[in-house]
Each structure stands twice: as structure tokens, then as C-alpha cells.
Write a protein that holds these residues in place. Structure first.
Motif, PDB file in Angstrom:
ATOM      1  N   ARG A 395       0.837  -1.209   0.000  1.00  0.00           N
ATOM      2  CA  ARG A 395       0.000   0.000   0.000  1.00  0.00           C
ATOM      3  C   ARG A 395       0.870   1.256   0.000  1.00  0.00           C
ATOM      4  N   ILE A 396       1.966   1.221   0.754  1.00  0.00           N
ATOM      5  CA  ILE A 396       2.864   2.386   0.774  1.00  0.00           C
ATOM      6  C   ILE A 396       3.524   2.582  -0.580  1.00  0.00           C
ATOM      7  N   GLU A 397       4.002   1.498  -1.182  1.00  0.00           N
ATOM      8  CA  GLU A 397       4.639   1.596  -2.496  1.00  0.00           C
ATOM      9  C   GLU A 397       3.648   2.079  -3.561  1.00  0.00           C
ATOM     10  N   ALA A 398       2.378   1.715  -3.425  1.00  0.00           N
ATOM     11  CA  ALA A 398       1.368   2.195  -4.374  1.00  0.00           C
ATOM     12  C   ALA A 398       1.254   3.721  -4.302  1.00  0.00           C
ATOM     13  N   GLN A 399       1.296   4.247  -3.091  1.00  0.00           N
ATOM     14  CA  GLN A 399       1.264   5.715  -2.936  1.00  0.00           C
ATOM     15  C   GLN A 399       2.546   6.344  -3.499  1.00  0.00           C
ATOM     16  N   ARG A 400       3.662   5.674  -3.259  1.00  0.00           N
ATOM     17  CA  ARG A 400       4.948   6.190  -3.751  1.00  0.00           C
ATOM     18  C   ARG A 400       4.988   6.192  -5.273  1.00  0.00           C
ATOM     19  N   GLN A 402       2.443   6.468  -7.249  1.00  0.00           N
ATOM     20  CA  GLN A 402       1.560   7.558  -7.691  1.00  0.00           C
ATOM     21  C   GLN A 402       2.279   8.902  -7.619  1.00  0.00           C
ATOM     22  N   VAL A 403       2.994   9.138  -6.514  1.00  0.00           N
ATOM     23  CA  VAL A 403       3.716  10.407  -6.346  1.00  0.00           C
ATOM     24  C   VAL A 403       4.837  10.532  -7.370  1.00  0.00           C
ATOM     25  N   LYS A 406       3.766  11.257 -11.006  1.00  0.00           N
ATOM     26  CA  LYS A 406       3.503  12.697 -11.180  1.00  0.00           C
ATOM     27  C   LYS A 406       4.807  13.481 -11.226  1.00  0.00           C
ATOM     28  N   GLN A 436       8.086   1.016  -8.688  1.00  0.00           N
ATOM     29  CA  GLN A 436       7.192   0.097  -9.397  1.00  0.00           C
ATOM     30  C   GLN A 436       7.632  -1.360  -9.209  1.00  0.00           C
ATOM     31  N   LYS A 439       6.844  -2.462  -5.688  1.00  0.00           N
ATOM     32  CA  LYS A 439       5.405  -2.731  -5.521  1.00  0.00           C
ATOM     33  C   LYS A 439       5.067  -4.138  -6.028  1.00  0.00           C
TER      34      LYS A 439
END
Length: 462
Positions: A395-400, A402-403, A406, A436, A439
Motif C-alpha cells: 500500500r505504501i509503495e502504491a502511494q509512492r 503515484q507520487v 507525477k 514500481q 510494488k
């Protein structure tokens, strides 16, 4: 013969000596066997009897292509086939042990398997004398020698059936592990391939800037090196895919070839686990049950060693249809009853040593059983905490991701307007690729620990 039978009847009263005792499970403490996956100090207090390990493997691994591979492995895996043959061997040995209670019947004696002799009583007449003996003997199992050996063989047979189930579970988990490894490598190869394309575009963009005199050659070289790095990563993933396919083919008993498969995103595994109380581990884990069957076999081996101190009583009869004088003496049956009692008195310490060794082997088996229980609890605890850890990391890597996605987009846009340096672009792309890949690795590790937990709870053998 009468005295022997009277003595044999009297010895039946010695049954209270414990020679006929059956194995009973020793007390074992399973309190706190499984640690809580979240708390560092508390132990898991689970009351569910419907353990995750009780589920059939088809309910856990729902991918149709994976199910086909597991089915093939259960039919063709060499280790599993050999385990089944071992069980058949011990089934044959158990049948022989059961027949030991029956009398032994032989045609002939030790020194003479029957004879026909030519006798000359008259020069003009030739007669033949013959003897066809039959012997039957029966060793009375008054002191449990044969019985304890049969029970020991039964326990060993149950233990090898557990070993067969353990190998079966290993095949199921091994095939699933290889399959999910392939899905992880496929996804990582896809990510690296996409990043390679992005790195190629960055390199081309920097070459154009260099041609226009807006950038030094060192920047172009750094971009090219980043692109080449993604190429080597892609080659490494392809190599690992080929090696994993070969390993999976070996598990399912076929020559190395490409494995048909789905994708990592299409997988669906249970996320809620009821692990069951400690006694469930004793019931479901084939290796734990196997260790207990080895303990039971050693218990009966001790009984067998004790029975060696008592007499061996054998009764029997011989009969022979004989015509010792040819036609002068017509054939008739000659019968004899016999009995023997053998009491060991001095065996040079062999019987005492054998009993001591049997008791020591029982203690070893008890220690191995206790350790198997502790190891089972350890594996369940590790699988639970690992699953929770990798789930949180995913879950943390998914947020990372995404950031950083961008960040790459903004950095590339700023670079085109001279708002950022080439180093920032390459760094952002490198960080995104790392996130990626991490994740995907975390998602794979979640799946692996679902397999580990399922196997640790005794699943996979149904």
C-alpha cells in the motif's frame, strides 16, 4: 505337551505387565504456540475451528491455468510418485506382520523334503518306499512380541502416509510458488520495458538538445547509460523467466517449455485467515502427525524389546504319509505332537542393551515431535507477520508510485522549458522504476506468504 499348555495358560495372567499397552499421546503444551502478527508481546488467541488450512487447494488457488498445472504435478511429480510407492511397500509389510499370528506350515522337514526309495525284497519284484512329511508350528504370542511388531509397522505406515501428504502439499505449494514467480517476473519485465521506452525518449530528447548546443555531451552520456541499464534489467528478467519455467516443468514432470499463464493483476487470494487453535496444527500438519507416528512406532519398539525377556513358546505337529516297506506295509499316516519353551537366561547383555537403545530412541522421537510442533507454530507466526508486513508495504509503495509518476511527468515538462536539469529527469525516472518494481515484489511476497501460511496450517494435501 500338557505341561507346556498349562504353563502357557498361566502366563496369560502376566498381561498386566504392560506388554499389551497401546500408544497414548503424551501431554503437549500448545499455549502461545502462534504469536500475534501485530502485537510484539501477545500471543494469538484464535477460537476458529474452520482453519484456513482446512480449505481444499482449489478454493485457495482459483486461477484455472494454475489449477491445471497443480493437477499435472499431482499426477506426474517424481517425488510424489515415489512417496506413493513407499506407502505401498509398508502396506505389504503390514500384511506380512498380520500373517505372523498364523501357524507356519511346510511340506517336508529341514533335512528331508520327502523321499522315494527303491527297495529290492525279491529279485523279481521292485517296490518303492516313500515318505511325504507335513509340519505345522505356531509360536504363541503370549508376551506381545508379534503384536508390538505389528503395531510398530502400523505406526510407520501411518507415518509414511503423512509423508506422502507432506510431499503432496509441497508439490501444490511449489507449483503455485513458481507460477506466481512467473507472474511477478512478467510484470517486472513489462514495467522495465515501458521504462526503457521512456529512457529512450529522454535520451533522444537530450541528443537533440546537445545538437542545438543547449547541453553538454556528458548529459547525453548519462541518459544513454540510464537507457542501457534498463536493457540489462530486461535481459535479466527474461533469463529468470526461462529458469523459472524450467523449474516449474520439472515439478510437473515434463520437459522445459513455455508455461501458459495469466497476469499478476488477475490473481485473487484470500485476505482473511482463521488459523485455528494449536491442536489444529496437530491434526492438519502431516509432518507433525508423522513425527507422532514415529513416536508411537518407537513406543511399540520398546514393548517389543521388553517381550524379548520372556519365554518363546512354540507348539506344533508333524504328519507323514509313509510306506516304508513298499507293498508289504500299506501306506498310513504317522503323526507327532511337539512343543518347546525357550527362556533367555544369558544373552551377553544384548537384550538389556536393545531395551535401553529402544527407550533412548523413544526419547529422541519425543523430542523430534515436540520440535515439529514448535516449528509448525513458528512457520504460522512468520507467515502471518510477513503477509501483514508486505501488505502494508504494498500500500505504501502504491502511494509512492503515484507520487513519483507525477514527479516524472512534471520533471520532464520542466526540463523542456529549462526549469529542471537532466539529472533531475533521470533521477525521477530511476526512482519511479524502483518503486514500481518494489510494488510488484511486495505483491508477490504477499502471495508467497499466503502459500506459506496455507502449507504451515497443513493445507495443500486435499
Amino acid at each position: 505337551m500338557k505341561k507346556i499348555l498349562i504353563f502357557a495358560a498361566a502366563t496369560m495372567l502376566l498381561g498386566s505387565c504392560g506388554l499389551y499397552n497401546k500408544y497414548e499421546r503424551p501431554d503437549v503444551n500448545t499455549t502461545g504456540l502462534i504469536r500475534d502478527a501485530v502485537s510484539d508481546v501477545d500471543t494469538l488467541a484464535v477460537q476458529d475451528t474452520a482453519s484456513f488450512g482446512n480449505l481444499p487447494w482449489r478454493a485457495v488457488f482459483t486461477d484455472p491455468q494454475l489449477q491445471q498445472l497443480i493437477e499435472q504435478g499431482l499426477q506426474k511429480n517424481a517425488n510424489l510418485l515415489n512417496a506413493a510407492l513407499t506407502v505401498q511397500m509398508y502396506e505389504t509389510m503390514l500384511k506380512a506382520a498380520k500373517l505372523a499370528f498364523l501357524p507356519a506350515i511346510s511340506f517336508g522337514t529341514t533335512n528331508n523334503m520327502g523321499s522315494i526309495t527303491t527297495v529290492y525284497t525279491d529279485p523279481s519284484v521292485t517296490t518303492k518306499a516313500y515318505s511325504l512329511p507335513v509340519t505345522a508350528s505356531w509360536t504363541l504370542d503370549l508376551f506381545g512380541n508379534v503384536l508390538s511388531q505389528k503395531r510398530s509397522t502400523q505406526m510407520k505406515l501411518l507415518g509414511y502416509k503423512d509423508y506422502q501428504m507432506a510431499v503432496r502439499a509441497s508439490v501444490v505449494s511449489g507449483v503455485a510458488n513458481c507460477y506466481y514467480t512467473l507472474l511477478m517476473l512478467d510484470e517486472q519485465l513489462r514495467i522495465v520495458t515501458e521504462m526503457s521506452q521512456m529512457a529512450k525518449e529522454t535520451w533522444d530528447m537530450m541528443k537533440l538538445q546537445h545538437q542545438l548546443g543547449r547541453m553538454r555531451s556528458t548529459s547525453v552520456q548519462s541518459a544513454e547509460a540510464a537507457y542501457l541499464s534498463t536493457q540489462t534489467q530486461a535481459n535479466e528478467f527474461r533469463r529468470q523467466i526461462r529458469a523459472t519455467e524450467n523449474a516449474l516443468c520439472l515439478l510437473i514432470g515434463q520437459a522445459g517449455q513455455q508455461i501458459p499463464r495469466s497476469t499478476l493483476a488477475q490473481q485473487s487470494l484470500p485476505a482473511e485467515f482463521a488459523t485455528g487453535v494449536g491442536v489444529q496444527l496437530l491434526k492438519n500438519r502431516p509432518d507433525v502427525h508423522n513425527a507422532e507416528m514415529q513416536l508411537a512406532a518407537c513406543f511399540h519398539d520398546v514393548q517389543t524389546a521388553r517381550s524379548k525377556f520372556y519365554p518363546t513358546i512354540t507348539i506344533g505337529a508333524t504328519g507323514a504319509f509313509a510306506n516304508s516297506n513298499g507293498s508289504i506295509n500299506p501306506g498310513k499316516w504317522l503323526t507327532t505332537l511337539f512343543g518347546s519353551l525357550t527362556q533367555p537366561i544369558f544373552a551377553r547383555g544384548a537384550l538389556i542393551a536393545n531395551l535401553k537403545v529402544s527407550k533412548l530412541q523413544y526419547e529422541q522421537a519425543f523430542n523430534s515431535w515436540q520440535n515439529a510442533i514448535l516449528s509448525a507454530g513458528n512457520e504460522v507466526s512468520n507467515a502471518l507477520v510477513n503477509y501483514n508486513t508486505y501488505d502494508a508495504n504494498s500500500r505504501i509503495e502504491a502511494q509512492r508510485v503515484q507520487v513519483l509518476t507525477k514527479n516524472v511527468e512534471d520533471t520532464r515538462a520542466l526540463y523542456k522549458s529549462s526549469g529542471s536539469s537532466y539529472l533531475e529527469v533521470i533521477t525521477a525516472q530511476t526512482q519511479l522504476l524502483s518503486a514500481q518494481l518494489n510494488k510488484v515484489t511486495d505483491d508477490y511476497n504477499k502471495m508467497v506468504n499466503v502459500i506459506s501460511l496455507y502449507t504451515a496450517l497443513g493445507g495443500g494435501g486435499k
